[in-house]
Design a protein around this motif. Structure first.
Motif, PDB file in Angstrom:
ATOM      1  N   LEU C  61       0.828  -1.211   0.000  1.00 23.95           N
ATOM      2  CA  LEU C  61       0.000   0.000   0.000  1.00 23.95           C
ATOM      3  C   LEU C  61       0.862   1.262   0.000  1.00 23.95           C
ATOM      4  CD1 LEU C  61      -2.791  -0.917   2.615  1.00 23.95           C
ATOM      5  CD2 LEU C  61      -2.876  -1.144   0.119  1.00 23.95           C
ATOM      6  N   MET C  62       2.019   1.154   0.602  1.00 23.93           N
ATOM      7  CA  MET C  62       2.869   2.337   0.765  1.00 23.93           C
ATOM      8  C   MET C  62       3.770   2.562  -0.447  1.00 23.93           C
ATOM      9  SD  MET C  62       4.791   3.348   4.252  1.00 23.93           S
ATOM     10  CE  MET C  62       5.989   4.674   4.440  1.00 23.93           C
ATOM     11  N   PHE C  63       4.388   1.507  -0.946  1.00 23.97           N
ATOM     12  CA  PHE C  63       5.408   1.680  -1.987  1.00 23.97           C
ATOM     13  C   PHE C  63       5.049   1.054  -3.329  1.00 23.97           C
ATOM     14  CE2 PHE C  63       7.763   2.179   1.994  1.00 23.97           C
ATOM     15  CZ  PHE C  63       8.349   3.403   1.758  1.00 23.97           C
ATOM     16  N   GLY C  64       3.922   0.310  -3.384  1.00 21.80           N
ATOM     17  CA  GLY C  64       3.542  -0.313  -4.643  1.00 21.80           C
ATOM     18  C   GLY C  64       3.039   0.703  -5.659  1.00 21.80           C
ATOM     19  N   ALA C  81      11.616  -9.004  -6.368  1.00 14.68           N
ATOM     20  CA  ALA C  81      10.493  -8.296  -6.990  1.00 14.68           C
ATOM     21  C   ALA C  81      10.875  -6.846  -7.270  1.00 14.68           C
ATOM     22  CB  ALA C  81       9.280  -8.341  -6.060  1.00 14.68           C
ATOM     23  N   THR C  82      10.199  -6.237  -8.222  1.00 12.81           N
ATOM     24  CA  THR C  82      10.378  -4.819  -8.485  1.00 12.81           C
ATOM     25  C   THR C  82       9.194  -4.071  -7.879  1.00 12.81           C
ATOM     26  OG1 THR C  82      11.505  -5.313 -10.546  1.00 12.81           O
ATOM     27  CG2 THR C  82      10.639  -3.072 -10.277  1.00 12.81           C
ATOM     28  N   VAL C  83       9.488  -3.174  -6.961  1.00 13.23           N
ATOM     29  CA  VAL C  83       8.431  -2.399  -6.322  1.00 13.23           C
ATOM     30  C   VAL C  83       8.693  -0.928  -6.642  1.00 13.23           C
ATOM     31  CG1 VAL C  83       7.350  -1.769  -4.138  1.00 13.23           C
ATOM     32  CG2 VAL C  83       8.117  -4.128  -4.522  1.00 13.23           C
ATOM     33  N   ALA C  84       7.653  -0.242  -7.100  1.00 13.23           N
ATOM     34  CA  ALA C  84       7.810   1.104  -7.664  1.00 13.23           C
ATOM     35  C   ALA C  84       8.578   2.064  -6.752  1.00 13.23           C
ATOM     36  CB  ALA C  84       6.433   1.678  -7.985  1.00 13.23           C
ATOM     37  N   GLY C  85       8.230   2.078  -5.463  1.00 21.34           N
ATOM     38  CA  GLY C  85       8.796   3.086  -4.582  1.00 21.34           C
ATOM     39  C   GLY C  85      10.114   2.703  -3.926  1.00 21.34           C
ATOM     40  N   ALA C  86      10.648   1.515  -4.254  1.00 26.89           N
ATOM     41  CA  ALA C  86      11.887   1.066  -3.607  1.00 26.89           C
ATOM     42  C   ALA C  86      13.102   1.552  -4.388  1.00 26.89           C
ATOM     43  CB  ALA C  86      11.892  -0.454  -3.509  1.00 26.89           C
ATOM     44  N   PRO C  87      14.149   1.993  -3.689  1.00 24.48           N
ATOM     45  CA  PRO C  87      15.338   2.518  -4.370  1.00 24.48           C
ATOM     46  C   PRO C  87      16.185   1.396  -4.987  1.00 24.48           C
ATOM     47  CG  PRO C  87      15.710   2.466  -2.019  1.00 24.48           C
ATOM     48  CD  PRO C  87      14.295   2.016  -2.226  1.00 24.48           C
ATOM     49  N   ASP C  88      17.010   1.770  -5.960  1.00 23.80           N
ATOM     50  CA  ASP C  88      17.832   0.789  -6.669  1.00 23.80           C
ATOM     51  C   ASP C  88      19.084   0.369  -5.914  1.00 23.80           C
ATOM     52  OD1 ASP C  88      16.142   0.766  -8.801  1.00 23.80           O
ATOM     53  OD2 ASP C  88      17.218   2.337  -9.889  1.00 23.80           O
ATOM     54  N   ASN C  89      19.537   1.228  -5.004  1.00 26.70           N
ATOM     55  CA  ASN C  89      20.839   0.951  -4.383  1.00 26.70           C
ATOM     56  C   ASN C  89      20.789  -0.072  -3.253  1.00 26.70           C
ATOM     57  OD1 ASN C  89      19.364   2.852  -2.859  1.00 26.70           O
ATOM     58  ND2 ASN C  89      21.231   3.532  -1.828  1.00 26.70           N
ATOM     59  N   ILE C 134      -3.564   2.572   7.726  1.00 27.40           N
ATOM     60  CA  ILE C 134      -3.575   4.032   7.921  1.00 27.40           C
ATOM     61  C   ILE C 134      -2.186   4.624   7.691  1.00 27.40           C
ATOM     62  CG2 ILE C 134      -4.017   5.900   9.558  1.00 27.40           C
ATOM     63  CD1 ILE C 134      -6.068   4.065  10.941  1.00 27.40           C
ATOM     64  N   TYR C 135      -1.202   4.097   8.410  1.00 29.38           N
ATOM     65  CA  TYR C 135       0.164   4.602   8.228  1.00 29.38           C
ATOM     66  C   TYR C 135       0.654   4.446   6.795  1.00 29.38           C
ATOM     67  CZ  TYR C 135       5.263   4.467   8.260  1.00 29.38           C
ATOM     68  OH  TYR C 135       6.584   4.640   7.936  1.00 29.38           O
ATOM     69  N   PRO C 136       0.489   3.277   6.164  1.00 33.71           N
ATOM     70  CA  PRO C 136       0.983   3.135   4.787  1.00 33.71           C
ATOM     71  C   PRO C 136       0.338   4.119   3.810  1.00 33.71           C
ATOM     72  CG  PRO C 136       0.617   0.974   5.728  1.00 33.71           C
ATOM     73  CD  PRO C 136       0.047   1.974   6.699  1.00 33.71           C
ATOM     74  N   ILE C 137      -0.919   4.471   4.030  1.00 40.05           N
ATOM     75  CA  ILE C 137      -1.562   5.411   3.098  1.00 40.05           C
ATOM     76  C   ILE C 137      -0.873   6.773   3.161  1.00 40.05           C
ATOM     77  CG2 ILE C 137      -3.677   6.763   2.739  1.00 40.05           C
ATOM     78  CD1 ILE C 137      -5.270   4.209   3.251  1.00 40.05           C
ATOM     79  N   VAL C 138      -0.711   7.313   4.361  1.00 39.48           N
ATOM     80  CA  VAL C 138      -0.017   8.604   4.462  1.00 39.48           C
ATOM     81  C   VAL C 138       1.420   8.458   3.974  1.00 39.48           C
ATOM     82  CG1 VAL C 138       0.640  10.493   5.983  1.00 39.48           C
ATOM     83  CG2 VAL C 138      -1.504   9.283   6.378  1.00 39.48           C
ATOM     84  N   TRP C 141       1.547   8.872   0.290  1.00 39.32           N
ATOM     85  CA  TRP C 141       1.445  10.271  -0.150  1.00 39.32           C
ATOM     86  C   TRP C 141       2.812  10.950  -0.202  1.00 39.32           C
ATOM     87  CZ3 TRP C 141      -2.876  12.290   3.696  1.00 39.32           C
ATOM     88  CH2 TRP C 141      -4.046  11.543   3.497  1.00 39.32           C
ATOM     89  N   VAL C 142       3.666  10.617   0.805  1.00 38.44           N
ATOM     90  CA  VAL C 142       4.904  11.381   0.990  1.00 38.44           C
ATOM     91  C   VAL C 142       6.124  10.649   0.427  1.00 38.44           C
ATOM     92  CG1 VAL C 142       6.386  12.519   2.683  1.00 38.44           C
ATOM     93  CG2 VAL C 142       3.907  12.399   3.075  1.00 38.44           C
ATOM     94  N   TRP C 143       6.247   9.368   0.762  1.00 42.66           N
ATOM     95  CA  TRP C 143       7.461   8.634   0.389  1.00 42.66           C
ATOM     96  C   TRP C 143       7.233   7.630  -0.727  1.00 42.66           C
ATOM     97  CZ3 TRP C 143       8.711   7.409   6.217  1.00 42.66           C
ATOM     98  CH2 TRP C 143       9.183   8.574   6.826  1.00 42.66           C
ATOM     99  N   GLY C 144       5.985   7.378  -1.084  1.00 41.16           N
ATOM    100  CA  GLY C 144       5.699   6.349  -2.091  1.00 41.16           C
ATOM    101  C   GLY C 144       5.323   6.937  -3.436  1.00 41.16           C
TER     102      GLY C 144
END
Lengths: 418, 418, 418
Positions: C61-64, C81-89, C134-138, C141-144
């Motif tokens: 919910l947070m980074f997908g 897996a490749t997850v949209a919000g996860a960094p490459d490093n 709740i936490y993952p949704i906010v 918004w900010v980190w995902g």
């Protein structure tokens, strides 16, 4: 020599060292107030003595060149010595220090099982043999190039080498010593002995949980981010599942939300995933954890019914769950596990290895504890000391000392004098 | 700038920061229950105040360009400022943060010696001078390019710079303040004042032990695995030997297994190996640790007989053993030590340096404490507050608060209202 | 994939995990003795449950990949897996584990505000929703990659995402539950409820302070020594200033040196600097810390007057100060801050973002808590249990258990039998 690997292993060793604070708190928190100082004294003694003896003797028995049963070189090695079982990517002393904090861990597991009645001198004698000889021998079999490693036995970070071995020696100790005075009533029914400080015990478990990230993550012996990330994640999931599993199981059994059992469940999950944290995926680690949590509740109750008094549940947490975790590798390993189409070959080796380790530790423990009974003074404090509490009778203090009454007037007088 | 070095020093700084939790627990655990809150308040205050003042003032006095006696630039530096004594391989703020947590350590040593009777305001004033001026000056002599570093004085991680300096200021404080009310009877014989919480004290010592791996290991200021591995190993062995040495020595003296002395023995071993952990081998570190353990027992008893009331033994642990450890470099250093054929030249420099550091800190401490006696209110709480305990009288709370009786009925009433 | 980055983030994650020990100690230390076991049980339950659910649901919910409001893929991901919000490093599981310990932190903030009266089952249900939804949704918004990140909202390590969100849910919980029995007298005046163990609470705060170095330093998600050194330094200075600010402010208000307020001040400084620790310099971080320290004292008093009973001050520490810290970025950011000539644009975005986060969490919290009131048994323990204490009534033990009288004779008898 690799700098990143060395930093990683060193940092992990610090976390493992910190586990000794966790052990000290869990054990003293779960024991009665009147024995808390003695428990602490024993725990710090284990660290001190195991540190010295493992450097001087144990490391060589474990990693030195020798036979399939025991190493026979590398005692108190120089920093640039070549030791057969030591990896090339780390300076010798980085590797040695990591192994040293492991050795002290195995020895300290015994402490909880013999708490509140063993004599300090006896315990120190046992600890010396445990950390300098018994643990290193099993360690040699698995991690020092010995016969179990030759057979393909898989114990990544020590479900057997550390925990089942610690649990085996603990069982021997609790059995030879007999139960604490008052643990069983006249009909042989176990009576609860209340934990004297839950906040300490809970803090201790969280410290152990933290330390386990180094215990398992550092056992990679290299800063390989992919494997290490997975190891740490499954370690955390197994601990979580163990906590939940034990909490539900004890609720089922007693109707109570039993924090001490749930905490032991978290430890059980950690012990169980230790052997296979490198080959078991996150979803299966949840399963391993839950089963370990259930198992530890049943194990504690079983031992209590059988008259084995283990004040902190060390035998169930480390021994039974260590065996289960080692077997779990044979079931869940992505390569070779029964549930992944690998047949029973690996499972057979795992069973052989863990029962060999546990059995040897139990047998050697029995022999050493029995020999110690022959010493003047024996292995157990006298009954009056035990009832008064070891803190007052052997250490001369109380864990939570209060000023004697009448301090104030005396104080004022003496102030005038000074 | 080196990434691995920076990670290593940063991680080490975290461990050193954590030592403040250790100090807080050791000191509050060893003190009486009625003063535990004040002890904690003082300890966290030290961290807070030393953090601010060392950034603003102390860092420049210690590492800035100046004379052989004191640095005179680099105050509240920008992140890309050039400061004479800072190494090239680390970003300035990484180095500064590592030094900042050291400075707070030196200041907090004083706290234990003046516990249970110093006024909070006075103590904060002293701490400010200690962390912003006194400690940085001696630090400049040794690590900032000052006159002792020019002479070849060797104090790797601060047996003198941190511990003897802290011990010197602590001795001054304990002496000027005088003993706690009730510490000595009418004939001048010392009376035991019971530690109020041994589990906290033991946890504190294990945290300090852990933190010391960063204290000594991080002082390499680089991720050099070979030296760092050796430093950490000998640090651990000296602590172990100190614990064992003190336990045996106090047993010899009193017949009791005295946990508080043994814990101080572990700290003594750590303090003593701090100066030479980079040049002393593992077997000799055991010797250094044992001697430190014996020394701290004798030192505590000596001070008590002489009427210096140091509630936690800070002067013996940090002062006496810090001096011994600095001298031990002159004896055991693999290159230049007396026992390795190096003659007495190094030993002489070590003696000069450690007595200069301790002496300066003691003298400056005396001056500052004496000046503080001239403030309105003085340096000591009034006698009634001291006897009531500082927690109730100055902080308005008890460390272990209980609900007043009668809460239940009140509670039910008020619930109806809410 | 970068090895140094991975080691750094992993080490930071360990420190953040350790914060859970800090939360457990702060909360149980500040509560009354009769509820200490339940507090610990809740805290370890949060870690366990949030670990499982964030892996299975929250991370996706947070980074997908998904919308600007929520992620919709990446649930229980494979390690490659490749997850949209996860960094490459970083390996995916290193990043996931770091995020997982954050999620548990947000959930545990609620625990303190509802302590001493919420039912365990209810609390666990709320925690599950909080950490998994709740936490993952906010967070999305900010980190995902969600709508706030598109607008240039700056919350480096979570003053809003973690703390204001935790504080908002905590406020909802404390409000719906109502005050503890006995907190207000018949006239509606608040009565003090004494902290039962200050040493634990102080240790908890020092552990949280330590953990924050990983919380903020690790949020760089890379081993960049320059930025990381600065982040850690300003984090430490803000905590120090917060402690001092709160100590002085409460002294002004009550005349007492109030350790509990000062400790909350240190936490307030940490919460406040979290959003901007990468863009605020050391001298301005002192200002942020002092204001946060003052603010937390006023916030705690305000809530108490308004009838919101928050036993540990979680709403003020995390909620109010989290909002303030997020706004402080708009004031002090070196690039774009109002006080650095950046106008009010950034400040406006910061205000929008933090009120959106806090408001959403508060509203969602209200809905969930309200729904839980509809469950059989409700959300609150019954009044008799609350007055007896949750430990005895729900857990069947006391935090500091004592042996029943008469153990000795029984003991002797039973010994004869065994």
């Amino acid at each position: 020599m690799n700098i990143a690997d060395s930093i990683w292993v060193m940092t992990s060793a610090f976390l493992v060292f910190f586990m000794h604070a966790g052990f000290a708190l869990v054990e003293s928190g779960f024991c009665r107030k009147k024995n808390a100082v003695m428990v602490l004294l024993k725990n710090v003694s284990v660290v001190s003595i195991a540190s010295v003896l493992f450097f001087v003797l144990g490391f060589g028995l474990m990693f030195g060149e020798g036979t399939g049963f025991i190493g026979l070189s590398g005692f108190a090695p120089d920093p640039d010595a070549t030791v057969a079982g030591a990896p090339d990517n780390l300076p010798l002393y980085v590797f040695l220090f990591f192994q040293l904090v492991f050795a002290a861990t195995a020895a300290t597991i015994v402490s909880g099982a013999v708490a509140e009645r063993a004599r300090l001198g006896t315990f120190i004698a046992f600890t010396s043999v445990a950390s300098a000889v018994i643990y290193p021998i099993v360690g040699h079999w698995v991690w020092g190039g010995g016969f179990l490693s030759e057979m393909g036995f898989h114990d990544f970070a020590g479900s057997t080498v550390v925990h089942a071995v610690g649990g085996g020696m603990a069982l021997a100790g609790a059995w030879v010593l007999g139960p604490r005075i008052g643990k069983y009533d006249a009909k042989g029914n176990a009576k609860p002995m209340p934990a004297h400080n839950f906040p300490l015990a809970a803090l201790g478990v969280l410290i152990l949980w933290l330390g386990w990230f180094g215990f398992n993550g550092g056992s990679q012996l290299a800063a390989d981010p992919g494997p290490v990330g997975s190891i740490v994640l499954v370690t955390n999931l197994a601990a979580s599942a163990g906590f939940i599993g034990a909490l539900l199981q004890v609720r089922l059994r007693t109707g109570m939300m039993d924090l001490s059992m749930a905490l032991n469940g978290a430890l059980a999950g950690l012990v169980a995933i230790t052997a296979g944290c490198d080959v078991i995926g996150p979803l299966e680690s949840l399963l391993v954890g839950v089963v370990a949590g259930v198992l530890v509740v049943e194990g504690v109750m079983l031992l209590e019914r059988r008259g084995v008094d283990d004040p902190v549940g060390a035998v169930a947490v480390h021994g039974f769950t260590g065996i289960f975790g080692t077997l779990a590798v044979g079931l869940f390993a992505s390569d070779g596990g029964l549930f992944h189409g690998g047949g029973v070959a690996l499972l057979g080796v795992q069973a052989l290895g863990t029962f060999a380790g546990f059995g040897f530790a139990f047998a050697a423990g029995l022999v050493v504890w029995w020999l110690l009974t022959k010493l003047p003074g024996g292995i157990r404090v006298d009954a009056q000391h035990e009832m008064d509490g070891l803190d007052v009778s052997e250490c001369g203090v109380e864990a939570y000392g209060e000023e004697p009454r009448g301090t104030h007037p005396d104080g004022l007088d003496s102030m005038a004098q000074v």
